[in-house]
Structure formats: structure tokens, C-alpha cells
Design a protein around this motif. Structure first.
Motif, PDB file in Angstrom:
ATOM      1  N   PRO A  61       0.822  -1.220   0.000  1.00 22.14           N
ATOM      2  CA  PRO A  61       0.000   0.000   0.000  1.00 22.14           C
ATOM      3  C   PRO A  61       0.854   1.266   0.000  1.00 22.14           C
ATOM      4  CG  PRO A  61      -0.067  -1.056   2.157  1.00 22.14           C
ATOM      5  CD  PRO A  61       0.576  -2.032   1.213  1.00 22.14           C
ATOM      6  N   GLY A  62       2.070   1.175   0.554  1.00 21.94           N
ATOM      7  CA  GLY A  62       2.953   2.329   0.549  1.00 21.94           C
ATOM      8  C   GLY A  62       3.419   2.716  -0.841  1.00 21.94           C
ATOM      9  N   ALA A  63       3.451   1.736  -1.755  1.00 24.04           N
ATOM     10  CA  ALA A  63       3.911   1.997  -3.118  1.00 24.04           C
ATOM     11  C   ALA A  63       2.767   2.171  -4.106  1.00 24.04           C
ATOM     12  CB  ALA A  63       4.814   0.847  -3.583  1.00 24.04           C
ATOM     13  N   LEU A  64       1.530   1.991  -3.666  1.00 19.33           N
ATOM     14  CA  LEU A  64       0.391   2.091  -4.573  1.00 19.33           C
ATOM     15  C   LEU A  64       0.025   3.514  -5.025  1.00 19.33           C
ATOM     16  CD1 LEU A  64      -2.121  -0.650  -3.311  1.00 19.33           C
ATOM     17  CD2 LEU A  64      -1.000  -0.508  -5.547  1.00 19.33           C
TER      18      LEU A  64
ATOM     19  N   LEU B 243       4.338  -0.131 -13.560  1.00 18.34           N
ATOM     20  CA  LEU B 243       5.022  -1.047 -12.644  1.00 18.34           C
ATOM     21  C   LEU B 243       6.399  -0.522 -12.250  1.00 18.34           C
ATOM     22  CD1 LEU B 243       4.055  -4.487 -14.229  1.00 18.34           C
ATOM     23  CD2 LEU B 243       3.079  -3.390 -12.196  1.00 18.34           C
ATOM     24  N   ILE B 244       7.026   0.255 -13.132  1.00 15.33           N
ATOM     25  CA  ILE B 244       8.328   0.846 -12.804  1.00 15.33           C
ATOM     26  C   ILE B 244       8.193   1.839 -11.650  1.00 15.33           C
ATOM     27  CG2 ILE B 244      10.099   2.466 -13.630  1.00 15.33           C
ATOM     28  CD1 ILE B 244       9.846   1.078 -16.370  1.00 15.33           C
ATOM     29  N   ILE B 245       7.239   2.762 -11.766  1.00 13.57           N
ATOM     30  CA  ILE B 245       7.106   3.770 -10.706  1.00 13.57           C
ATOM     31  C   ILE B 245       6.589   3.135  -9.411  1.00 13.57           C
ATOM     32  CG2 ILE B 245       6.867   5.704 -12.289  1.00 13.57           C
ATOM     33  CD1 ILE B 245       3.873   5.690 -11.781  1.00 13.57           C
ATOM     34  N   PHE B 246       5.795   2.060  -9.540  1.00 18.03           N
ATOM     35  CA  PHE B 246       5.389   1.302  -8.356  1.00 18.03           C
ATOM     36  C   PHE B 246       6.617   0.645  -7.736  1.00 18.03           C
ATOM     37  CE2 PHE B 246       4.458  -2.886  -6.560  1.00 18.03           C
ATOM     38  CZ  PHE B 246       3.526  -2.570  -5.584  1.00 18.03           C
ATOM     39  N   GLY B 247       7.451   0.035  -8.573  1.00 19.43           N
ATOM     40  CA  GLY B 247       8.613  -0.693  -8.083  1.00 19.43           C
ATOM     41  C   GLY B 247       9.614   0.192  -7.365  1.00 19.43           C
ATOM     42  N   ILE B 248       9.855   1.390  -7.899  1.00 14.80           N
ATOM     43  CA  ILE B 248      10.794   2.307  -7.245  1.00 14.80           C
ATOM     44  C   ILE B 248      10.320   2.633  -5.838  1.00 14.80           C
ATOM     45  CG2 ILE B 248      11.726   4.659  -7.285  1.00 14.80           C
ATOM     46  CD1 ILE B 248      11.704   4.445 -10.370  1.00 14.80           C
TER      47      ILE B 248
ATOM     48  N   TYR C 216      18.907  -3.295  -0.201  1.00 11.83           N
ATOM     49  CA  TYR C 216      17.698  -2.759  -0.829  1.00 11.83           C
ATOM     50  C   TYR C 216      17.942  -1.355  -1.378  1.00 11.83           C
ATOM     51  CZ  TYR C 216      14.582  -6.547   0.496  1.00 11.83           C
ATOM     52  OH  TYR C 216      13.965  -7.766   0.589  1.00 11.83           O
ATOM     53  N   THR C 217      18.759  -0.569  -0.684  1.00 14.34           N
ATOM     54  CA  THR C 217      19.077   0.769  -1.179  1.00 14.34           C
ATOM     55  C   THR C 217      19.889   0.685  -2.470  1.00 14.34           C
ATOM     56  OG1 THR C 217      19.144   1.543   1.116  1.00 14.34           O
ATOM     57  CG2 THR C 217      20.051   3.009  -0.549  1.00 14.34           C
ATOM     58  N   LEU C 218      20.752  -0.313  -2.557  1.00 15.83           N
ATOM     59  CA  LEU C 218      21.555  -0.524  -3.765  1.00 15.83           C
ATOM     60  C   LEU C 218      20.660  -0.753  -4.987  1.00 15.83           C
ATOM     61  CD1 LEU C 218      24.404  -0.925  -4.986  1.00 15.83           C
ATOM     62  CD2 LEU C 218      24.215  -3.351  -4.374  1.00 15.83           C
ATOM     63  N   PHE C 219      19.560  -1.485  -4.805  1.00 11.39           N
ATOM     64  CA  PHE C 219      18.638  -1.753  -5.910  1.00 11.39           C
ATOM     65  C   PHE C 219      18.016  -0.470  -6.468  1.00 11.39           C
ATOM     66  CE2 PHE C 219      18.046  -6.194  -4.118  1.00 11.39           C
ATOM     67  CZ  PHE C 219      18.711  -6.811  -5.173  1.00 11.39           C
ATOM     68  N   LEU C 220      17.926   0.577  -5.621  1.00  6.43           N
ATOM     69  CA  LEU C 220      17.306   1.822  -6.070  1.00  6.43           C
ATOM     70  C   LEU C 220      18.101   2.497  -7.188  1.00  6.43           C
ATOM     71  CD1 LEU C 220      16.065   3.589  -2.800  1.00  6.43           C
ATOM     72  CD2 LEU C 220      14.654   2.737  -4.694  1.00  6.43           C
ATOM     73  N   ILE C 221      19.408   2.271  -7.235  1.00  4.91           N
ATOM     74  CA  ILE C 221      20.229   2.955  -8.239  1.00  4.91           C
ATOM     75  C   ILE C 221      19.860   2.513  -9.655  1.00  4.91           C
ATOM     76  CG2 ILE C 221      22.576   3.374  -9.064  1.00  4.91           C
ATOM     77  CD1 ILE C 221      23.499   3.201  -6.144  1.00  4.91           C
ATOM     78  N   PRO C 222      19.882   1.200  -9.975  1.00  6.28           N
ATOM     79  CA  PRO C 222      19.458   0.811 -11.334  1.00  6.28           C
ATOM     80  C   PRO C 222      17.976   1.058 -11.587  1.00  6.28           C
ATOM     81  CG  PRO C 222      19.867  -1.143  -9.988  1.00  6.28           C
ATOM     82  CD  PRO C 222      20.380   0.027  -9.218  1.00  6.28           C
TER      83      PRO C 222
END
Length: 300
Positions: free
Chosen positions: A157-160, A178-183, A228-234
Motif C-alpha cells: 500500500p505504501g507503493a500504490l 510497474l516501474i514507478i510502483f517498483g521504485i 535494498y538501497t543498492l537496488f534503487l540505483i538501477p
């Protein structure tokens, strides 16, 4: 005459205090962030050319749904809020409002919020908004005393909100949505865990178990936060890669991601409350800065 004026002043004071308590239930800053994220998703989907009336309705509807969810959350957790320093002054623990008043308030906000979205957007957006409210209020909230699985559930719900904005504009869910949800989904983990680290003593009083691994403030937890923070870069580069935004926002997202990552590496070296606070405040800055950069760099 004086007596009448005194009575009027007393009624006005009581009304003002009640109104303030109801506003506190909505967690104003959190709900405004939800509305902003929804507006971000909408504007991105529209390529910057927005219907301002629809955008305003989306903003209001998102705020009301978030406020309803936050209110139900506080009713659920009233006994635990009494135990924690950071929540002892909330309206229900201080008895400025009772359960019945809070639940009626939540119901009214939810109904109005869903109605606003229904008349201004589409059924997909209404359904996602209802799902968000159910997950946050009735799944995430009780899971907080079960284990760190609550963070995963709460991240949905935080990403919705940005996804709601996208569906409000387009009526469908595609790879860009899905990209903007995923970020925002991945961002939730270092954000939640930094807060859990900083508030660990308070959370333990209430029996909340939000830190990963074994729930300790140690290297393993710090490593999880860093990962998890590392995943934010790509992930931050995906809007540029798929042509949603230009290269400038990709640079901003990368710089912000690297700075965010550096703060998590600092936590691994120095597992202190000060280091966790740096991550927490960094998470508050990362999301709006990156989202604003995307909006300023929309590819038409």
C-alpha cells in the motif's frame, strides 16, 4: 450576558480541540505525501498535460483514503500507542477521541474518498485505493507484532499511490506503471527499517517486530538496508531507459541513490542511532527529489 459569552467561548474551544484531534488522526504529513505521490503518477502518465480538476480530485481522494487508513491504524494500536513515547500524545491514547468517534470519522473519510475517486477517475483506481486501505489497515497493522513480514506487506500500500495516479490517467497498468510502483516499493524497505532502528526501544515496548533477520540492530540488518538501497540505483534509471523521462532525471536519481547508499554503508561501519537517523532523513528527501526530477524531465 457574560455567562452567555463564556458558554460560547467554551463550546468554541471544545469544537476547536475536537477538530484538531480529528486532523491529527489523518497523519497530515503522511497523507499529503500519499497525495503528492498519486499526483506524481498521474502527471507522469499524462506527459505533463494534466486535467487540473481531475488532478485535484485525485489529490483529495488520495488524502481522504490515506486519512481513513491512518485512523483505523490508530484504533487498532491504541493500547500499544500508550506504551510508546512517540505515540502517547495521539488523540485516542489521550482520550481526546474515543474508538467510536474515530471509526465513524474513518468511515466517512473512506466513503467520501472512494466516491471522489469513483466520479473523477475509473473503477481500477477505486479498486486499487480500496485494496490499499484494506492492506494497510487490516493486514499490515496487525502483522507489525508478528514479524518483519509486516514491512513487505506494508510496502505494497505504501507503493500504490503513484500507481493510482497512473491508472487514474490511463485506466490500465503497463510496464511504466510497474516501474514507478517498483521504485517506491523498494524505497519502503530502507525507509521503514531506518525508522524501526531509530525507534527500536519504543517498538519493543509495544511488541512491534519490524527489523529484518533476527530483529537486531547489527551488521546483518545494516547489510539488508544497504542491499535494498543498492537496488534503487538501477531502478531509478528505468524511467530514462524506457523513455518516460530524459537523461537529466536519470542523473539526479543516480546521484540521490548513491548518496542514499553511502548513508547505509556508514551504518554498516557505525551501527548507531545517529547513522540510522541519517538514513531516515535521507529516505524522506530521496523520494520527493527524484519524483520532482522525473516530472521536470518528462519526455513528451
Amino acid at each position: 450576558m457574560i455567562s452567555g459569552n463564556s458558554a460560547n467561548i467554551k463550546v468554541s474551544t471544545v469544537f476547536a480541540q475536537k477538530a484538531k484531534a480529528y486532523i491529527e488522526l489523518t497523519k497530515m504529513r503522511l497523507s499529503l505525501l500519499v497525495s503528492f505521490s498519486s499526483a506524481f503518477g498521474y502527471t507522469l502518465a499524462m506527459g505533463g498535460r494534466v486535467d487540473w480538476i481531475q488532478l485535484a480530485m485525485l489529490f483529495v481522494g488520495g488524502f481522504l483514503i490515506s486519512g481513513a487508513s491512518c485512523t483505523v491504524n490508530q484504533v487498532w494500536e491504541k493500547e500499544y500507542d500508550k506504551l510508546m513515547k512517540r505515540t502517547q500524545s495521539r488523540p485516542i491514547p489521550t482520550k481526546r477521541l474515543n474508538d467510536s468517534e474515530a471509526l465513524w470519522f474513518a468511515g466517512i473519510l473512506a466513503i467520501i474518498g472512494l466516491y471522489v475517486l469513483m466520479v473523477s477517475t475509473n473503477w481500477l483506481t477505486v479498486g486499487l485505493a480500496a485494496l490499499s486501505m484494506v492492506l494497510y489497515s487490516f493486514v499490515y497493522t496487525p502483522l507489525k507484532r508478528v514479524g518483519p513480514i509486516a514491512v513487505f506487506v506494508g510496502a505494497i500500500p505504501g507503493a500504490l499511490p503513484p500507481l493510482l495516479g497512473w491508472t487514474a490517467a490511463t485506466g490500465d497498468i503497463n510496464h511504466a506503471a510497474l516501474i514507478i510502483f517498483g521504485i517506491q516499493f523498494i524505497w519502503q524497505f530502507p525507509h521503514f527499517w531506518a525508522i524501526a532502528w531509530v525507534s527500536d526501544e519504543d517498538y519493543k515496548k509495544a511488541g512491534f517486530k519490524l527489523l529484518p533477520v533476527k530483529g537486531e540492530k547489527d551488521m546483518k540488518t545494516a547489510f539488508q538496508i544497504m542491499t535494498y538501497t543498492l537496488f534503487l540505483i538501477p531502478m531509478g534509471l528505468l524511467p530514462t531507459y524506457f523513455g518516460l523521462t530524459g537523461i537529466n532525471s536519470g542523473v539526479v536519481a543516480t546521484v540521490c541513490g548513491v548518496l542514499f547508499l553511502a548513508s547505509t554503508i556508514k551504518l554498516m561501519r557505525d551501527p548507531s542511532r545517529k547513522s540510522a537517523l541519517r538514513i531516515m532523513f535521507g529516505s524522506f528527501l530521496y523520494l520527493p527529489i527524484v519524483q520532482i526530477a522525473y516530472l521536470l524531465d518528462i519526455v513528451n
